[in-house]
Design a protein around this motif. Structure first.
Motif, PDB file in Angstrom:
ATOM      1  N   ASP A 271       0.610   4.172  -2.764  1.00 17.29           N
ATOM      2  CA  ASP A 271       0.401   5.585  -2.420  1.00 17.29           C
ATOM      3  C   ASP A 271       1.490   6.456  -3.018  1.00 17.29           C
ATOM      4  O   ASP A 271       1.227   7.522  -3.576  1.00 17.29           O
ATOM      5  CB  ASP A 271       0.383   5.762  -0.885  1.00 17.29           C
ATOM      6  CG  ASP A 271      -0.866   5.140  -0.276  1.00 17.29           C
ATOM      7  OD1 ASP A 271      -1.786   4.802  -1.068  1.00 17.29           O
ATOM      8  OD2 ASP A 271      -0.910   4.983   0.956  1.00 17.29           O
TER       9      ASP A 271
ATOM     10  N   ASN B 199       0.823  -1.207   0.000  1.00 12.79           N
ATOM     11  CA  ASN B 199       0.000   0.000   0.000  1.00 12.79           C
ATOM     12  C   ASN B 199       0.851   1.248   0.000  1.00 12.79           C
ATOM     13  O   ASN B 199       0.533   2.235  -0.664  1.00 12.79           O
ATOM     14  CB  ASN B 199      -0.936   0.004   1.216  1.00 12.79           C
ATOM     15  CG  ASN B 199      -2.092  -0.970   1.008  1.00 12.79           C
ATOM     16  OD1 ASN B 199      -2.536  -1.176  -0.130  1.00 12.79           O
ATOM     17  ND2 ASN B 199      -2.553  -1.587   2.083  1.00 12.79           N
ATOM     18  N   ALA B 200       1.970   1.191   0.743  1.00  6.54           N
ATOM     19  CA  ALA B 200       2.870   2.350   0.772  1.00  6.54           C
ATOM     20  C   ALA B 200       3.402   2.620  -0.630  1.00  6.54           C
ATOM     21  O   ALA B 200       3.502   3.779  -1.060  1.00  6.54           O
ATOM     22  CB  ALA B 200       4.019   2.090   1.736  1.00  6.54           C
TER      23      ALA B 200
ATOM     24  N   LYS C   8       1.131   9.334  -5.804  1.00  8.28           N
ATOM     25  CA  LYS C   8       1.553  10.696  -5.490  1.00  8.28           C
ATOM     26  C   LYS C   8       2.451  11.245  -6.592  1.00  8.28           C
ATOM     27  O   LYS C   8       2.267  12.358  -7.097  1.00  8.28           O
ATOM     28  CB  LYS C   8       2.290  10.701  -4.145  1.00  8.28           C
ATOM     29  CG  LYS C   8       2.789  12.056  -3.700  1.00  8.28           C
ATOM     30  CD  LYS C   8       3.091  12.043  -2.200  1.00  8.28           C
ATOM     31  CE  LYS C   8       3.575  13.391  -1.703  1.00  8.28           C
ATOM     32  NZ  LYS C   8       5.017  13.595  -1.880  1.00  8.28           N
TER      33      LYS C   8
END
Ligand code: ADP
Ligand code: MG
Lengths: 306, 438
Positions: free
Chosen positions: A173, A169-170, A177
């Protein structure tokens, strides 16, 4: 931004890519979905000019990508599929080394390293040797090492293989971004969930060929039906196989039946009424919307997970 | 250029982080140098003394003098008395007891100066030397030490013996005629005034045998001393020590530089090689950085090792420093080519390190890194000339031991540089086909 025209390459007898044509627009988050060995990594390596195609060419911006011409690589950030780091060195040393090849002034590079370490959430581990990192941390650093030079185009080759859900998930993200900040991203994967979640537009590649390309909705429209009914195999349902096949095209799989309802049963209410009539309990049926998996299945007759 | 510089910097950072490599590059060879250096006669450190029974049955001044000199030899401990078991009382050794003790393995050798060791008419010195063949190496070393001591310390006796030999062989009259001619020849060739050449006159023996006489009027004594300095002089280290140091340095440089070249396989399996090649880095950049880095590392390693030898053994590296540097650069260049050619041919790191270890050990053995090659059969000696180790080690001995000038090492340097040039060129071609970049 990027045009791939008629690109083919052979390794001995293996035709790894057979005439690939693709266009990626500036600012896109473009997915390349395909099973292992489909040719995803090979295509990435051709885009970055590491491999030389036997046929065809790649144009980036308005520049022809020439094999081993290194200058345009300053605009590309390539995240290799394998963890490609100096394991004996620290995270910081790795970034310092890899950032060093882009003629970034020392002070700017230091700032960039701090920024990127923050982005991949490794700033408190920057002094530790990479060999002591978890799989997810290595993956994040593997990406960090490729984006220090603010590339316009980021090529991510299966960046989440062998990663815990949290790191995954990191990574998502982080990439989203970067994409929001205007970077074009090409993302390869063999997980259709990832492609579906991340990539508004994508191509499906199999055996070195693009077999479908478009937005998610466009791809799903290629399917006969948007809905699939799954019924667990139990003593009741096995007895009622004939009746079930009245609903539509029935596939008998390992633990369950998969049915693509015909037009009459496309309406959920009719379908559920019929199932109830047959006396099939609700907790063994599952109605799912079409996925990329189904698209792949319908195009190749194989499951993506094979 | 900037890219190559960055790649070299990367190599240095990796090296500094690799403790095993650092150990193998510097610490292990220094330890080996200390061990081998002590075997082959270093001066600087306390070398163990070998025990030697000495029985002096001669009354002559010379025998006393030799005993005294042997006593003060660094490498020998003279044993003259023994005691029975469980007893404190010491008895002087006799020949019989000495033989018995050697047979029992209590001690490895005995030197006996018999009654007729040197008499008024002796034309040679009579030694008896007993040794235990099981301890051949030790007794050979002891014999060597004894000879060295006699040669260097009692050089004055040699011409006396030689003259007596000559008189015996050709008769006294002829000898006097001959010595007249000799006088003239010596004075012509050495530019010495004939009048000062009184050494063949009647008091010569007395003067020559005046053993503590070190003054310069003793012409033949000086001549002999001059000679013996060339052979076993006090200031110059033994060739064995020089060979060990040069040989170990060369062997470990080969190991270090093959490891440096083979690290390309490591970088390939780590994926970093591919990552670099997807950055603004070309294959040729990587190769150049490897060549340059390896060369620098090899030169640095040799400088460190020779400096350590200077610190530990007082090896004189400075009086012939320029030539030493030339040999260091040439042998490092040759060693780089060795590492690179192996990497360019090998399929993977296991093959590369197996092959290089084998070749380095063989080259070191037959190339004279461990012992002089005259100990080898003829065919192996000719084979030795095909190894870069041979040319390098011989050049180190020339430079460090013989203090030779450049002409003496020119051929070695030429051979080493040719090896470097040809093989590096060939490996560069090979890399196009090799597995590393696939
Ligand atoms: N360097 C290579 N040598 C030989 N075959 C290769 C090489 N690289 C890839 N291939 C082959 O090309 C095909 C595509 O590989 P790849 O691009 O790595 O697939 P993917 O990344 O989609 O899993 C595979 O059959 C693979 O075995
Ligand atoms: Mg791949």
């Amino acid at each position: 931004m990027l045009q791939i025209e008629n690109v083919s390459i052979k390794f001995g007898n293996i035709e790894a890519l057979k005439g690939i044509n693709l266009k990626v627009q500036k600012g896109e988050f473009f997915g390349l979905l395909g099973p292992n060995g489909a040719g995803k990594s090979t295509l990435m390596k051709i885009i970055v000019g590491y491999l030389k195609p036997d046929n065809g060419h790649v144009i980036m911006g308005n520049e022809l990508v020439v094999y081993d011409n290194v200058n345009f690589r300053r605009k590309i950030g390539f995240v290799p599929q394998e963890i490609s780091l100096y394991l004996e060195l620290s995270a910081y040393q790795n970034l310092k080394i890899f950032g060093g090849f882009y003629n970034i002034p020392g002070k700017v590079l230091e700032e960039k390293i701090t920024e990127v370490l923050k982005l991949v959430q490794l700033e408190d581990r920057k002094k530790d040797a990479v060999k002591n990192f978890s799989g997810g941390m290595k993956r994040r650093l593997n990406i960090a090492a490729s984006i220090l030079h603010d590339p316009e185009l980021i090529l991510c080759d299966e960046p989440t293989v062998g990663v815990d859900p949290q790191s995954r998930n990191a990574i998502f993200d982080m990439l989203m971004k970067l994409n929001r900040e205007g970077k074009t991203i090409i993302y390869t994967t063999h997980y259709m969930e990832e492609a579906e979640r991340m990539c508004p537009r994508l191509a499906i590649i199999d055996y070195g060929q693009i077999i479908a390309e478009g937005t998610l909705t466009e791809l799903k429209k290629m399917l006969e039906r948007q809905v699939t009914l799954k019924v667990l195999k139990t003593s009741i349902t096995i007895e009622k196989t004939n009746e079930l096949s009245q609903i539509g095209k029935l596939l008998e799989l390992d633990g369950h039946y998969e049915i693509i309802p015909n037009e009459y049963f496309e309406l959920n209410s009719k379908l559920f009424y019929y199932l109830e009539e047959l006396g099939i309990p609700a907790d063994i049926i599952n109605l799912s919307r079409a996925s990329l998996e189904d698209v792949f299945l319908s195009l190749t007759g194989r499951s993506l997970r094979d | 250029m900037n890219i190559i510089y960055k790649l070299i910097k990367k190599e240095i950072i990796r090296f500094l982080n690799d403790k095993t490599s650092m150990m193998l590059t510097f610490i292990v060879p220094i330890i080996l140098m200390v061990i081998f250096g002590n075997i082959f006669g270093g001066h600087g450190s306390s070398r163990g003394k070998a025990n030697l029974i000495l029985i002096n049955n001669s009354n002559s001044e010379i025998a006393k003098f030799i005993e005294q000199k042997l006593d003060s030899t660094e490498t020998l401990r003279l044993i003259k008395n023994y005691s029975e078991e469980f007893s404190e009382i010491k008895f002087p050794y006799t020949e019989e007891i000495a033989k018995e003790h050697i047979k029992k393995g209590k001690i490895s050798s005995a030197l006996i100066l018999p009654e007729n060791f040197f008499t008024d008419t002796s034309s040679s010195l009579l030694f008896k030397f007993y040794y235990d063949p099981k301890n051949e190496i030790e007794s050979a070393m002891i014999q060597g030490s004894v000879q060295q001591t006699i040669m260097s310390q009692v050089g004055g006796i040699m011409p006396v013996l030689m003259m007596r030999q000559a008189k015996k062989q050709i008769g006294e009259n002829k000898f006097l005629n001959f010595s007249d001619d000799l006088k003239k020849t010596v004075s012509a060739n050495f530019g010495v005034n004939v009048d000062s050449l009184q050494f063949l006159g009647g008091d010569f023996e007395k003067r020559a045998m005046n053993l503590n006489n070190n003054n310069s009027s003793n012409v033949i004594g000086n001549l002999v001393k001059f000679d013996s300095e060339q052979l076993v002089g006090a200031d110059v280290k033994s060739p064995g020590l020089t060979r060990s140091i040069g040989g170990i340095a060369m062997m470990f440089m080969l190991f270090t530089l093959t490891a440096a070249a083979n690290s390309m396989f490591e970088e390939k399996s780590e994926g970093t090689l591919n990552r670099l090649l997807c950055m603004p880095v070309k294959r040729s950049h990587i190769l150049w950085s490897k060549y340059i880095y390896s060369l620098l590392l090899g030169i640095f390693q040799l400088l460190v090792l020779f400096t350590s030898a200077w610190l530990i053994f007082d090896l004189d590296i400075f009086s012939n420093f320029i030539n030493l540097i030339i040999v260091i650069i040439a042998s490092a260049a040759a060693a780089v080519s060795f590492g690179m050619i192996i990497t360019s041919f090998a399929k993977n790191i296991n093959q590369a390190s197996g092959l290089s270890t084998l070749l380095i050990l063989v080259m070191s053995a037959i190339g004279g890194a461990w012992f002089p090659i005259f100990l080898l059969p003829d065919w192996m000696q000719s084979l030795a000339r095909g190894t870069l180790t041979f040319w390098a080690v011989e050049a180190y001995i020339q430079v460090l031991w013989r203090s030779a000038d450049f002409s003496a090492i020119a051929l070695n340097v030429l051979v080493l540089l040719s090896i470097a040039f040809i093989i590096n060129f060939y490996s560069l071609l090979r890399f196009r086909k090799g597995k590393v970049f696939r």
